[in-house]
Design an enzyme around this catalytic site. Structure first.
Site, PDB file in Angstrom:
ATOM      1  N   GLN A 283       0.820  -1.208   0.000  1.00 35.85           N
ATOM      2  CA  GLN A 283       0.000   0.000   0.000  1.00 35.85           C
ATOM      3  C   GLN A 283       0.863   1.272   0.000  1.00 35.85           C
ATOM      4  OE1 GLN A 283      -2.779  -1.735   3.431  1.00 35.85           O
ATOM      5  NE2 GLN A 283      -3.622   0.106   2.551  1.00 35.85           N
ATOM      6  N   HIS A 284       0.205   2.374  -0.322  1.00 34.78           N
ATOM      7  CA  HIS A 284       0.684   3.748  -0.066  1.00 34.78           C
ATOM      8  C   HIS A 284       1.783   4.285  -0.995  1.00 34.78           C
ATOM      9  CE1 HIS A 284      -1.428   3.202   3.718  1.00 34.78           C
ATOM     10  NE2 HIS A 284      -0.556   2.318   4.145  1.00 34.78           N
TER      11      HIS A 284
ATOM     12  N   ASP B 251      -2.460  -4.813  -0.231  1.00 38.71           N
ATOM     13  CA  ASP B 251      -2.099  -6.194   0.140  1.00 38.71           C
ATOM     14  C   ASP B 251      -2.856  -6.711   1.358  1.00 38.71           C
ATOM     15  OD1 ASP B 251      -0.628  -4.579   1.878  1.00 38.71           O
ATOM     16  OD2 ASP B 251       1.301  -5.496   1.423  1.00 38.71           O
TER      17      ASP B 251
HETATM   18  O1  LIG Z   1       1.809   0.134   4.941  1.00 41.79           O
HETATM   19  C1  LIG Z   1       1.242  -0.931   5.071  1.00 41.79           C
HETATM   20  C2  LIG Z   1      -0.181  -0.997   5.520  1.00 41.79           C
HETATM   21  O2  LIG Z   1      -0.713   0.248   5.843  1.00 41.79           O
HETATM   22  C3  LIG Z   1       1.981  -2.194   4.759  1.00 41.79           C
HETATM   23  O3  LIG Z   1       1.267  -3.325   5.194  1.00 41.79           O
HETATM   24  C4  LIG Z   1       2.290  -2.266   3.291  1.00 41.79           C
HETATM   25  O4  LIG Z   1       1.084  -2.533   2.595  1.00 41.79           O
HETATM   26  C5  LIG Z   1       3.403  -3.260   2.972  1.00 41.79           C
HETATM   27  O5  LIG Z   1       3.051  -4.584   3.206  1.00 41.79           O
HETATM   28  P1  LIG Z   1       4.058  -5.837   3.148  1.00 41.79           P
HETATM   29  O6  LIG Z   1       4.816  -5.758   1.880  1.00 41.79           O
HETATM   30  O7  LIG Z   1       4.889  -5.803   4.367  1.00 41.79           O
HETATM   31  O8  LIG Z   1       3.136  -7.034   3.165  1.00 41.79           O
END
Ligand SMILES: O=C(CO)[C@@H](O)[C@H](O)COP(=O)(O)O
Ligand SMILES: Nc1ncnc2c1ncn2[C@@H]1O[C@H](COP(=O)(O)OP(=O)(O)O)[C@@H](O)[C@H]1O
Length: 484
Positions: free
Chosen positions: A71-72, A252
């Site tokens: 995300q983000h 994700d």
């Molecule tokens: O920033 C967040 C949720 O807000 C993280 O969960 C990212 O979405 C990255 O996820 P992973 O790659 O660690 O699964």
């Protein structure tokens, strides 16, 4: 047999699963690594996606595909569809000052009301503000802003810079979904609309002479289009007149909720690069304190979530320090007693997001001649990791989320010590599903939904169940150092 594919373009790697639409059985999988670092050229994600799909046997016999992703991350495109600078990822903390400025300008309550969340450095809006203040020449070129899964979906559909894509730089064809849009801090889960006024105030539109293109938020289960006629994946003869359907995609964590089929009472704890604690709820959650992010899920519901910057890599670094692999780290940890003989690791190796301490470093407390053993250090790493997530569960409960079991997933959930120690730290039973890529599974389920109009009814097998074995000393020690 109809096959559907799901992708998890996550922080450390790209994972693909191909599943039987009818039964949900995994037929094939593929994987490719992503580069290290908190800023990454999106071209590396595309290269990894192509490699992972190829590793999973290609798309020739696949009817639909959907991409979930970290995300983000801020992917900024110019008017020709070119990536302007490497993407700033969710774990890049350089925009912490911009987040504080935005909170001072708008107020935490207003931001929570408008977007469901109070932004920290992870959120896309703060990265755009950072760009405007630190790289004004790049900011002035921005024609569109996308998230990692949005950009990959666009590329897979055949769009991109002229000369690099068959369909060209049609920015209006960028798409996203509710779950990922809700991590931008300029989209409202409650109203389902972009907050253009907030985006303009934070990033500015002056001097650009045009309104920023934002990806169209498409409905859960809708499809974004079809795989473009890419040289990497030429549409196979068997794909039918409509080609390979491309689903909306998801953030994700929403992908994992969908892949697991998380229901009322389930709280998912994911231990990958990030640590996340989340649940699917019927109503939107909003938290002015900023601890809980009020995200949307991938089905039309909501996904209140707490995230930590430090998770599986805590174990990676401590295993490296001890000169052992993950399995041996787990064995060492389970040899020590709960509480690690008084050793407490506050694991803020990369700063931290929850609590919001972007400039913090990790600290090891309680070192004595007696406590400083390899076994205690291994256990303190697992305990420190899980205590941060247990605090996240507490914050979700404070916002009305009910928890009757933890579903433990992510790379580090495969470590035996993590499951056992989780049952000592959390006060509800811990279920560990069969090893699998649940984000990619959720994306595959979503692909099936886009293909047929119905969400496939797949089930999740649980491999290990841990009853509650409370060891109060772990949480007591951790809270004592947190307040010291
Ligand atoms: O920033 C967040 C949720 O807000 C993280 O969960 C990212 O979405 C990255 O996820 P992973 O790659 O660690 O699964
Ligand atoms: N058995 C294990 N014990 C502890 N950590 C593990 C184990 N297997 C994998 N990991 C760690 O899990 C992380 C990858 O998990 P994953 O969920 O794929 O992360 P992400 O989705 O953020 O890329 C890596 O840091 C890896 O070292």
């Amino acid at each position: 047999m109809t096959l559907v594919a799901g992708v998890d373009s996550s922080t450390q790697s790209c994972k693909v699963v191909v599943r039987d639409l009818e039964t949900g059985a995994t037929v094939r999988t593929g994987r490719a690594s992503h580069p290290d670092g908190t800023e990454v050229d999106p071209a590396a994600w595309w290269t990894a996606l192509v490699a992972a799909i190829t590793d999973a046997g290609g798309l020739d016999d696949v009817a639909a595909i959907s991409i979930a992703g970290q995300q983000h991350g801020m992917v900024v495109l110019d008017g020709e569809g070119r990536v302007i600078r490497p993407a700033l990822l969710w774990n890049d903390t350089r925009s912490a000052g911009a987040a504080a400025d935005l909170i001072a300008e708008f107020g935490a309550a207003d931001l929570a009301e408008r977007t469901g969340s109070v932004p920290v450095a992870s959120f896309t809006l703060t990265k755009l503000r950072w760009l405007q203040q630190n790289e004004p020449q790049n900011a002035a070129r921005v024609a569109a802003v996308a998230l990692p899964h949005d950009w990959l979906t666009w590329r897979l559909r055949g769009y991109g810079p002229a000369g690099e894509s068959p369909l060209g730089p049609v920015l209006a064809e960028l798409t996203t979904d509710r779950s990922d849009a809700s991590g931008t801090s300029y989209w409202s889960p409650a109203t389902g609309t972009y907050d253009r006024a907030l985006l303009d105030a934070a990033f500015g539109n002056s001097g650009k002479g045009h309104e920023l293109v934002l990806p169209t938020v498409i409905a859960p289960g809708a499809h974004a289009g079809t795989v473009g006629r890419l040289p990497e994946f030429p549409t196979p003869a068997g794909a039918g007149a409509t080609g390979i359907v491309v689903g909306a995609g998801a953030g994700d964590n929403a992908g994992a909720a969908l892949g697991l089929g998380a229901a009322a009472g389930d709280v998912v704890v994911s231990i990958g690069t990030s640590g996340t604690v989340f649940a699917v709820t019927e109503t939107a959650v909003r938290d002015e304190s900023g601890t809980v992010a009020g995200f949307a899920d991938a089905t039309g519901l909501f996904l209140p979530l707490v995230a930590t910057l430090n998770a599986a890599r805590i174990l990676d670094v401590v295993a490296g320090l001890l000169g052992v692999g993950h399995e041996e780290l787990g064995t060492l940890a389970l040899t020590a007693e709960p509480g690690s003989g008084g050793l407490v690791l506050q694991p803020y190796f990369e700063g931290e997001r929850t609590p919001n301490r972007p400039d913090a470093a990790a600290t090891l407390f309680g070192m004595t001649l007696a406590s400083t053993t390899r076994e205690n250090l291994a256990r303190a790493a697992v305990e420190g990791l899980l205590c941060g997530l247990a605090d996240g569960l507490g914050a979700l409960r404070d916002r009305g989320v009910s928890a009757s079991r933890i579903l433990l997933v992510g790379g580090a959930a495969q470590n035996a010590a993590v499951g056992v120690i989780a049952s000592e730290v959390f006060d509800v039973p811990v279920s560990i599903p069969e090893p699998g890529e649940y984000v990619a599974a959720g994306a595959a389920r979503q692909a099936g939904w886009a293909l047929t109009g119905e969400l496939p009814a797949w089930s999740t097998a649980i491999a290990v169940e841990h009853p509650v074995r409370t060891a109060a000393v772990i949480g007591e020690q951790y809270r004592a150092v947190a307040s010291a």
